[in-house]
Design a protein around this motif. Structure first.
Motif, PDB file in Angstrom:
ATOM      1  N   GLU A 134      73.430 -93.236  17.135  1.00 53.41           N
ATOM      2  CA  GLU A 134      72.752 -92.330  18.060  1.00 53.41           C
ATOM      3  C   GLU A 134      71.679 -91.602  17.262  1.00 53.41           C
ATOM      4  O   GLU A 134      71.623 -91.719  16.030  1.00 53.41           O
TER       5      GLU A 134
ATOM      6  N   ASP B 213      73.927 -93.219  22.425  1.00 50.93           N
ATOM      7  CA  ASP B 213      74.221 -94.651  22.474  1.00 50.93           C
ATOM      8  C   ASP B 213      74.803 -94.972  23.849  1.00 50.93           C
ATOM      9  O   ASP B 213      75.847 -94.442  24.228  1.00 50.93           O
TER      10      ASP B 213
ATOM     11  N   PHE C 113      71.311-100.991  26.267  1.00 51.48           N
ATOM     12  CA  PHE C 113      70.583 -99.927  25.557  1.00 51.48           C
ATOM     13  C   PHE C 113      71.505 -99.435  24.447  1.00 51.48           C
ATOM     14  O   PHE C 113      72.017 -98.334  24.465  1.00 51.48           O
ATOM     15  N   ASN C 114      71.722-100.324  23.482  1.00 50.90           N
ATOM     16  CA  ASN C 114      72.758-100.120  22.487  1.00 50.90           C
ATOM     17  C   ASN C 114      72.206 -99.600  21.169  1.00 50.90           C
ATOM     18  O   ASN C 114      71.204-100.085  20.662  1.00 50.90           O
ATOM     19  N   SER C 115      72.881 -98.591  20.616  1.00 44.40           N
ATOM     20  CA  SER C 115      72.691 -98.115  19.260  1.00 44.40           C
ATOM     21  C   SER C 115      71.247 -97.725  18.919  1.00 44.40           C
ATOM     22  O   SER C 115      70.604 -98.332  18.066  1.00 44.40           O
ATOM     23  N   PRO C 116      70.693 -96.684  19.572  1.00 42.94           N
ATOM     24  CA  PRO C 116      69.350 -96.219  19.203  1.00 42.94           C
ATOM     25  C   PRO C 116      69.295 -95.852  17.720  1.00 42.94           C
ATOM     26  O   PRO C 116      70.172 -95.138  17.212  1.00 42.94           O
ATOM     27  N   HIS C 117      68.267 -96.337  17.024  1.00 42.75           N
ATOM     28  CA  HIS C 117      68.257 -96.283  15.561  1.00 42.75           C
ATOM     29  C   HIS C 117      66.824 -96.163  15.050  1.00 42.75           C
ATOM     30  O   HIS C 117      65.858 -96.469  15.748  1.00 42.75           O
TER      31      HIS C 117
ATOM     32  N   VAL D 184      66.415-100.194  19.866  1.00 42.24           N
ATOM     33  CA  VAL D 184      67.725-100.449  20.462  1.00 42.24           C
ATOM     34  C   VAL D 184      67.950-101.968  20.448  1.00 42.24           C
ATOM     35  O   VAL D 184      67.032-102.739  20.182  1.00 42.24           O
TER      36      VAL D 184
ATOM     37  N   GLN E  35      66.499-106.922  19.228  1.00 42.31           N
ATOM     38  CA  GLN E  35      65.902-105.621  18.900  1.00 42.31           C
ATOM     39  C   GLN E  35      64.548-105.429  19.595  1.00 42.31           C
ATOM     40  O   GLN E  35      63.723-106.336  19.614  1.00 42.31           O
TER      41      GLN E  35
END
Length: 326
Positions: free
Chosen positions: A54, A76, A81-85, A102, A111
């Motif tokens: 997150e 997250d 829309f997984n694991s903003p990084h 994401v 990605q």
């Protein structure tokens, strides 16, 4: 450009904090946006960055800290829309832009880059108008004439600038290298409006012979610069970084590239790290995710992430360096 070590920046007990992207608000406070995830996620490895990440929000009265944790800026959502990084924050045309990556269901091949925008730093973010409904501003191209058409891991690690009236969004792609292998390179997409839409350019901006990672773009004296990790140790060990220079924003020649910074051990000494835990990389403290704070339109502080930790109960954290010019 000379950098001097100041100390720790963003950190959070029981969490990995990876990178800190800084911006100054109208009251002079410094806000940091950083990727973070629990150290209990996937214990023993570092894969939480693309599974359970997150984006955290920190604030301090000084660029040198201390920084207080305010909470989660981007959560997250798992699934699509997984694991903003790897966030990077910018303040262009009186508006704040928060760009990050994401993926879909922990699949690195999916990605993509998201842009959120806001008029303040109260985490009232909304998706960029020129992107998709969820803020996706850039996906891997479907045009076979574009340099990263065969990208292995989509598009990632954005950095946004305004240059000569246009908006340049730099991004990484991992592309096939003939006759075998892969190379980490950077490209740029361009728009007439900061919120997009952005258009792919056909060629990469960095040379294949000098792989890089985590490039941060900025402008100074009509030139465009990228500060990146020296991913293959081209001009020193792999724990340091590179500074690239371009006269047009589209080509960063290898011969104009110089060493930008060294590993953490270079600044704090071997003795300081002798009992450290290495969550990522060697114990000398690879420094990654360069992000720069500008004050009065000049680079003033550099923030870098490392996977080496000497503080019990904490995962990876970010460090701050003061920039001076010789």
């Amino acid at each position: 450009m000379k950098i001097d070590y100041v100390g720790r920046a963003a950190e959070n007990k029981g969490m990995h904090v990876w990178g800190s992207s800084p911006v100054q608000d109208k009251d002079g406070k410094i806000h940091l946006f950083a990727a973070q995830w629990s150290t209990k996620t996937q214990p023993g490895n570092f894969s939480g960055w693309f599974k359970d990440c997150e984006i955290g929000h920190y604030v301090g009265d000084s660029p040198e800290g201390p920084f207080k944790y305010l909470g989660v800026a981007v959560e997250d959502k798992d699934g699509l829309f997984n694991s903003p990084h790897n966030p990077t924050i910018s303040n262009i045309d009186g508006q704040y832009q928060l760009c990050f990556i994401v993926n879909e269901n922990n699949d690195l091949k999916t990605q993509r880059i998201v842009m959120y925008v806001a008029d303040d730093l109260n985490d009232t973010w909304r998706p960029a108008k020129g992107g998709e409904a969820d803020g996706t501003i850039l996906r891997q191209t479907k045009d076979s004439t574009v340099w990263n058409y065969t990208a292995r891991l989509g598009v990632s690690n954005p950095s946004l600038i305004k240059y000569k009236g246009k908006y340049f969004l730099y991004h990484k792609s991992v592309v096939r290298k003939e006759p075998k292998g892969y190379v980490f390179s950077y490209g740029v997409v361009v728009a007439d409006n900061v919120e997009g839409p952005y258009v792919h350019t056909p060629t990469r901006v960095t040379e294949e012979k000098m792989p890089l990672e985590d490039a941060y773009a900025f402008t100074m004296k009509d030139s465009v610069y990228l500060m990146s990790r020296d991913f293959r140790g081209t001009l020193g060990n792999r724990g340091g970084g590179l500074l690239w220079k371009s006269g047009d924003g589209f080509t960063f020649p290898a011969e104009k590239t110089v060493r930008a910074y060294e590993d953490l051990q270079h600044y704090v000494g071997e003795e300081h790290l002798k009992n450290a835990i290495s969550y990522r990389g060697k114990k000398d403290g690879h420094l990654e995710r360069a992000q720069i704070l500008f004050i009065d339109d000049k680079p003033a502080y550099l923030y870098l992430a490392t996977g080496v930790q000497v503080k019990p109960g904490y995962g990876s954290s970010s460090h701050v360096f003061k920039i001076t010019f010789e």
